[in-house]
Design an enzyme around this catalytic site. Structure first.
Site, PDB file in Angstrom:
ATOM      1  N   PHE A   1       0.861  -1.186   0.000  1.00 27.41           N
ATOM      2  CA  PHE A   1       0.000   0.000   0.000  1.00 27.41           C
ATOM      3  C   PHE A   1       0.894   1.232   0.000  1.00 27.41           C
ATOM      4  O   PHE A   1       1.779   1.371   0.845  1.00 27.41           O
ATOM      5  CB  PHE A   1      -0.910   0.033   1.237  1.00 27.41           C
ATOM      6  CG  PHE A   1      -1.890   1.171   1.198  1.00 27.41           C
ATOM      7  CD1 PHE A   1      -3.135   1.030   0.604  1.00 27.41           C
ATOM      8  CD2 PHE A   1      -1.560   2.417   1.730  1.00 27.41           C
ATOM      9  CE1 PHE A   1      -4.029   2.097   0.537  1.00 27.41           C
ATOM     10  CE2 PHE A   1      -2.443   3.488   1.671  1.00 27.41           C
ATOM     11  CZ  PHE A   1      -3.685   3.319   1.072  1.00 27.41           C
TER      12      PHE A   1
ATOM     13  N   ASP B   1       9.316   2.731   1.324  1.00 28.10           N
ATOM     14  CA  ASP B   1       8.177   3.525   1.797  1.00 28.10           C
ATOM     15  C   ASP B   1       8.030   3.294   3.302  1.00 28.10           C
ATOM     16  O   ASP B   1       7.525   2.255   3.739  1.00 28.10           O
ATOM     17  CB  ASP B   1       6.915   3.110   1.033  1.00 28.10           C
ATOM     18  CG  ASP B   1       5.702   3.940   1.445  1.00 28.10           C
ATOM     19  OD1 ASP B   1       5.810   4.701   2.424  1.00 28.10           O
ATOM     20  OD2 ASP B   1       4.652   3.813   0.788  1.00 28.10           O
TER      21      ASP B   1
ATOM     22  N   LYS C   1       2.900  10.409   8.004  1.00 31.19           N
ATOM     23  CA  LYS C   1       2.141  10.045   9.213  1.00 31.19           C
ATOM     24  C   LYS C   1       2.640  10.730  10.480  1.00 31.19           C
ATOM     25  O   LYS C   1       2.286  11.856  10.755  1.00 31.19           O
ATOM     26  CB  LYS C   1       2.119   8.520   9.374  1.00 31.19           C
ATOM     27  CG  LYS C   1       1.256   7.830   8.304  1.00 31.19           C
ATOM     28  CD  LYS C   1       0.713   6.518   8.775  1.00 31.19           C
ATOM     29  CE  LYS C   1       0.088   5.685   7.674  1.00 31.19           C
ATOM     30  NZ  LYS C   1      -1.291   6.006   7.393  1.00 31.19           N
TER      31      LYS C   1
END
Ligand SMILES: Cc1ncc(COP(=O)(O)O)c(C=O)c1O
Length: 377
Positions: free
Chosen positions: A122, A207, A236
């Protein structure tokens, strides 16, 4: 029509403090989802609140083409904790934006187009990031996506070797697949990916949007594999809850970059001030070590439950996935009824991403609650 940002799941939260959330009816919850990993430092961490408040009195925003003290301090701080080969930073506002930049930088600096990503991976939901994301339900309604993306099975170096060619701009991977259900890269996988990229001249993008900033027991998860990526994305929890994204690259990637890329709010002083405070706090309070200790304890406890509904417990640090034989939703609901917020990771995985600052007493209560939910599930 319902968009994903419409409220789907009561309760409505009105206040937070470290690992505690309160809803509009005065109920109290232990937050073990930390907003999909944003809240490493908890809610309204005083160090972050203080940094935002004092920055707001000085300068809230100027465009990314100008310098600010806040941006300079943050960039220097971020590079001081990043893998040592990364010397350049592009700032944006979210994980997807950080990934978009990574893809554009890789294409424009190699002059190649193919991007190889992993099944179950993702990387976000904007068109470029979505093209690297695996799940069919996320992709299909928006096709055709960006051409040139291929997906290979995760943790399969042979498949990667067969797919990466002289046309490959980049391989993009997570060290621990978060949304895909908390799958940890094998000890050999990331070193093999590095070697495959080197052999073909492709760039390796790690990532770390979900795994970064101490979550897995290291500042960046990739440190455990001893691999140096060409590009690293982070977002985040990077600014303690304020929206931010960062794409770190080697100087060689920047030198080779022919093109232009920017983002109006990238390097926003409020986000940068919050980010500097968040990194300082993470280092000072040794949060990666705390994540490692609390995470290992919890995984042992959950495995020790021997709950028949549990297929496997996986994770690193405070990034824990409990794969069930059934759907995760009833367990998530039982937890919430018991005052614990957890999240899913695919339909059958309960994911725990608590703040790294969660007090031990609350973490113990959350794991006891999970034990009850699993035994009755
Ligand atoms: C590994 C990874 N990359 C990218 C993203 C996208 O981040 P954002 O939702 O901030 O765009 C996520 C979000 O969950 C993620 O886990």
């Amino acid at each position: 029509m319902e968009f994903a940002c419409s409220p789907k799941r009561a309760p409505t939260f009105v206040r937070g403090s470290m690992a505690t959330l309160w809803d509009d009816e005065g109920n109290e919850y232990i937050d073990c989802g930390a907003s999909f990993g944003v809240g490493n430092l908890g809610h309204c961490n005083p160090a972050v609140v203080e940094a935002i408040t004092s920055q707001a009195k000085e300068l809230i925003h100027v465009g990314p083409t100008f310098g600010t003290d806040a941006k300079a301090a943050f960039t220097e701080k971020l590079l001081s904790v990043a893998p040592r080969n990364l010397g350049r930073v592009f700032l944006s506002n979210s994980g997807s934006e950080a990934v978009e930049a990574a893809i554009k930088f890789a294409r424009a600096s190699t002059g190649r187009t193919q991007v190889v990503a992993a099944m179950r991976g993702f990387h976000g939901r904007t068109m470029g990031a979505l093209s690297a994301t695996w799940r069919r339900e996320f992709r299909e309604p928006f096709e055709p996506l960006v051409p040139g993306f291929e997906h290979v099975p995760y943790n399969d170096a042979g498949a990667l070797r067969k797919t990466v060619t002289k046309d490959t701009a980049a391989v993009i991977l997570e060290a621990v697949q978060g949304e895909g259900g908390v799958h940890v890269a094998s000890p050999e996988y990331l070193p093999a990916a590095r070697e495959i990229c080197d052999a073909s001249g492709a760039l390796l993008i790690l990532d770390e949007v979900q795994t970064g900033m101490g979550r897995t027991g290291r500042m960046f998860a990739v440190e455990r594999w001893g691999v140096l990526p060409d590009i690293l994305t982070v977002a985040k929890s990077l600014a303690g809850g304020v929206p931010i994204g960062a794409t770190l690259t080697t100087e060689a990637v920047e030198r080779g970059f022919k093109g232009s890329h920017n983002s109006t709010f990238g390097g926003n002083p409020l986000a940068c001030a919050a980010g500097t405070a968040a990194i300082d706090y993470t280092v000072r309070e040794r949060l990666p070590e705390r994540a490692e200790r609390l995470g290992s304890w919890a995984m042992d406890e959950i495995r020790g439950l021997e709950a028949p509904g549990v297929r496997e417990v996986r994770g690193l640090g405070l990034m824990i996935g409990i794969e069930l034989r059934e759907k995760a939703a009833p367990v998530l609901e039982a937890l919430q009824d018991d005052g614990v917020i957890a999240i899913g990771g695919g339909s059958s995985v309960v994911r725990l991403l608590p703040p790294l600052v969660i007090p031990e007493e609350q973490w113990t209560r959350a794991i006891e609650s999970l034990g009850r939910a699993l035994r009755h599930g």
